[in-house]
Design a protein around this motif. Structure first.
Motif, short mmCIF file in Angstrom:
data_model
loop_
_atom_site.label_atom_id
_atom_site.label_comp_id
_atom_site.label_asym_id
_atom_site.label_seq_id
_atom_site.Cartn_x
_atom_site.Cartn_y
_atom_site.Cartn_z
N ILE A 9 -5.05 -3.59 -4.48
CA ILE A 9 -5.03 -3.63 -3.00
C ILE A 9 -4.32 -2.32 -2.44
O ILE A 9 -4.72 -1.64 -1.57
CB ILE A 9 -4.25 -4.78 -2.49
CG1 ILE A 9 -5.01 -6.09 -2.73
CG2 ILE A 9 -3.95 -4.74 -1.03
CD1 ILE A 9 -6.47 -6.37 -1.94
N GLU A 10 -3.24 -2.12 -3.30
CA GLU A 10 -2.60 -0.76 -2.92
C GLU A 10 -3.65 0.39 -3.09
O GLU A 10 -3.66 1.29 -2.08
CB GLU A 10 -1.31 -0.49 -3.80
CG GLU A 10 -0.67 0.97 -3.16
CD GLU A 10 0.59 1.06 -4.18
OE1 GLU A 10 0.82 0.20 -5.25
OE2 GLU A 10 1.20 1.79 -3.93
N ALA A 11 -4.29 0.60 -3.84
CA ALA A 11 -5.40 1.64 -4.40
C ALA A 11 -6.39 1.78 -3.22
O ALA A 11 -7.04 2.45 -2.87
CB ALA A 11 -5.59 1.66 -5.70
N ALA A 64 3.26 -5.95 -0.49
CA ALA A 64 2.53 -6.56 -1.57
C ALA A 64 3.78 -6.26 -2.73
O ALA A 64 3.67 -7.10 -3.69
CB ALA A 64 1.16 -6.05 -1.63
N GLN A 65 4.29 -4.81 -2.89
CA GLN A 65 5.04 -4.81 -4.10
C GLN A 65 6.34 -5.43 -3.89
O GLN A 65 6.84 -5.84 -5.14
CB GLN A 65 5.27 -3.07 -3.91
CG GLN A 65 6.11 -2.50 -5.26
CD GLN A 65 5.58 -1.32 -5.61
OE1 GLN A 65 4.50 -0.68 -5.24
NE2 GLN A 65 6.57 -0.66 -6.45
N VAL A 66 6.83 -5.61 -2.82
CA VAL A 66 8.15 -6.62 -2.63
C VAL A 66 7.60 -7.93 -3.56
O VAL A 66 8.58 -8.36 -4.29
CB VAL A 66 8.43 -6.68 -1.36
CG1 VAL A 66 9.67 -7.96 -1.13
CG2 VAL A 66 9.00 -5.38 -0.80
N SER A 67 6.73 -8.52 -2.93
CA SER A 67 6.18 -9.74 -3.78
C SER A 67 5.92 -9.63 -5.21
O SER A 67 6.26 -10.56 -6.15
CB SER A 67 5.15 -10.46 -3.10
OG SER A 67 4.79 -11.73 -3.48
N ASP A 68 5.49 -8.57 -5.57
CA ASP A 68 5.11 -8.14 -7.08
C ASP A 68 6.54 -8.57 -7.74
O ASP A 68 6.57 -8.94 -8.78
CB ASP A 68 4.61 -6.76 -7.28
CG ASP A 68 3.21 -6.74 -6.88
OD1 ASP A 68 2.42 -7.88 -6.77
OD2 ASP A 68 2.70 -5.46 -6.30
N ILE A 69 7.53 -7.54 -7.03
CA ILE A 69 8.52 -7.57 -7.92
C ILE A 69 9.47 -8.89 -7.80
O ILE A 69 10.16 -9.19 -8.83
CB ILE A 69 9.69 -6.35 -7.23
CG1 ILE A 69 8.95 -5.18 -7.69
CG2 ILE A 69 10.94 -6.31 -7.81
CD1 ILE A 69 9.62 -3.80 -6.94
N1 TRP Z 1 3.14 1.38 -6.40
C1 TRP Z 1 3.04 1.40 -7.64
C2 TRP Z 1 1.99 2.64 -8.34
O1 TRP Z 1 1.81 3.53 -7.09
C3 TRP Z 1 2.20 0.21 -8.16
C4 TRP Z 1 2.75 -0.92 -8.13
C5 TRP Z 1 2.25 -2.03 -7.39
C6 TRP Z 1 4.28 -1.58 -8.90
N2 TRP Z 1 3.25 -3.09 -7.64
C7 TRP Z 1 4.48 -2.67 -8.50
C8 TRP Z 1 4.99 -0.87 -9.57
C9 TRP Z 1 5.26 -3.49 -8.79
C10 TRP Z 1 6.30 -1.56 -10.04
C11 TRP Z 1 6.40 -2.92 -9.33
O2 TRP Z 1 1.68 3.18 -9.13
#
Ligand code: TRP
Length: 370
Positions: A103-105, A189-194
């Protein structure tokens, strides 16, 4: 300010550490039972709260490792730097949460989701497996598709939604500078990832280590702030995530190795001819203008890209790398000779890697459909 989506190179690591309260990794080194090469050689240079993880390692207590990559473009040596760490922690018994930041990409690199999925599996995942990632104890997932188990999946997306309330627009601006909806979405989204590995659907409160490149620090600071606020509001309990920070692998021409410029990186797909050409033509050299001058003054290994590639990845033997350093610095070894060593090491590594990758293809399914 650090822009996690920019191509900016980071020059002054010390200044960043001071400014953002990142602690040096080195003092912890003597307490780590079997430190990774990247730790020993100072490539992993900083941390936040690694002490907690170290305690888990020493007392064989459970911990998790969580990180992610955007599947944009070729998988290159810079990516392998992170993947080596993932495999190291998996070897120590950590459960792995590995995110495909599609989603970020999609938002930040403007690539279609289908293409991203294909790249993530055929380029990234295959290389992870070939480098040694095992399916056991590994949650490999896409931001666009967290899990087939709807309870898990809902809880991950719910946390993205809920995180918005724990930060203000002004705070986001102070962290990221100029904002776009895509940036805000990606950050949350990354906050939730972590944080989501600590939700009850994923087994609840636990120690989580997040190894990242230093460019990701803005997201880490945001995540820690948000975690603290969930705690104080007594809404969801999180253990503060720990982080390590590594330096970037230098791009061949200087700067950082970046998917957006093929001449800046060595890809896992590069043929022996391409490797030779890239190192010979593009790898920035710390050598002098003429052989005579080089013999007199000696080279500068610190700024030499070939030397750095050997140091960071391809010459694990401490005595041998020291000898190369000394010989180059004294002028005994010429740039051409140093480049030949580097070419040979990388070519051999990638030859074996390609074989491992062929075998890896059978294992893909074991990581998908979770
Ligand atoms: N933002 C990271 C990148 O640019 C990718 C990423 C998404 C990420 N979720 C994450 C990295 C959680 C560490 C932890 O490559």
């Amino acid at each position: 300010m650090i822009d996690p989506w920019g191509s900016g190179e980071i020059k002054d690591y010390e200044k960043i550490m001071k400014e953002f309260g990142i602690k040096p990794f080195k003092p912890l080194l003597k307490n780590i039972p079997d430190p990774h090469l990247l730790m020993r050689r100072g490539i992993i240079f900083g941390h936040r709260g690694f002490e907690k993880i170290l305690e888990c390692i020493k007392t064989k207590k459970e911990f998790c490792m969580m990180t992610g990559l955007m599947p944009s473009g070729d998988f290159h040596l810079g990516h392998a730097l992170l993947v080596q760490q993932i495999i190291y922690y998996q070897g120590l018994g950590a459960r792995i949460f590995l995110c495909v930041a599609d989603i970020e990409a999609y938002n930040m690199r403007r690539i279609g989701l289908e293409k991203l999925r294909e790249t993530a599996i055929e380029e990234y995942l295959v290389n992870y497996i070939a480098l040694g990632l095992k399916p056991k104890n590994c949650d490999f997932y896409f931001q666009s598709q967290r899990s087939k188990d709807f309870k898990k999946s809902n809880s991950y997306y719910r946390l993205i939604g809920m995180s918005s309330r724990r930060v203000t627009f002004n705070e986001l601006s102070a962290i990221y500078g100029e904002l776009t909806p895509g940036k805000i979405m990606s950050a949350l989204a990354q906050v939730s990832d972590i944080l989501h590995p600590q939700l009850k659907e994923f087994g609840g409160l636990k120690n989580v280590l997040v190894p990242v490149g230093i460019d990701q620090d803005p997201h880490i600071r945001l995540t820690r702030d948000i975690a603290g606020r969930f705690n104080r509001a007594n809404e969801i309990k999180f253990s503060m995530p720990s982080t390590t920070f590594h330096r970037f692998m230098p791009g061949l021409k200087g700067g950082k190795m970046s998917s957006s410029d093929p001449n800046s990186y060595i890809s896992m797909n590069d043929s022996p001819e391409t490797i030779r050409e890239k190192i010979m033509k593009h790898a920035f050299s710390g050598g002098r203008g003429s052989v005579k001058e080089h013999r007199e003054k000696g080279g500068i290994p610190e700024i030499d890209v070939s030397y750095n590639l050997l140091y960071m990845m391809f010459e694990p033997d401490d005595k041998k790398i020291q000898k190369i350093y000394d010989d180059y610095k004294s002028g005994k070894m010429l740039t051409g000779e140093l480049k030949e060593i580097t070419i040979e090491k990388i070519t051999k590594f990638l030859e074996k890697h390609r074989e491992r990758r062929e075998k890896a293809k059978d294992k893909i399914e074991m990581f998908l459909n979770q």
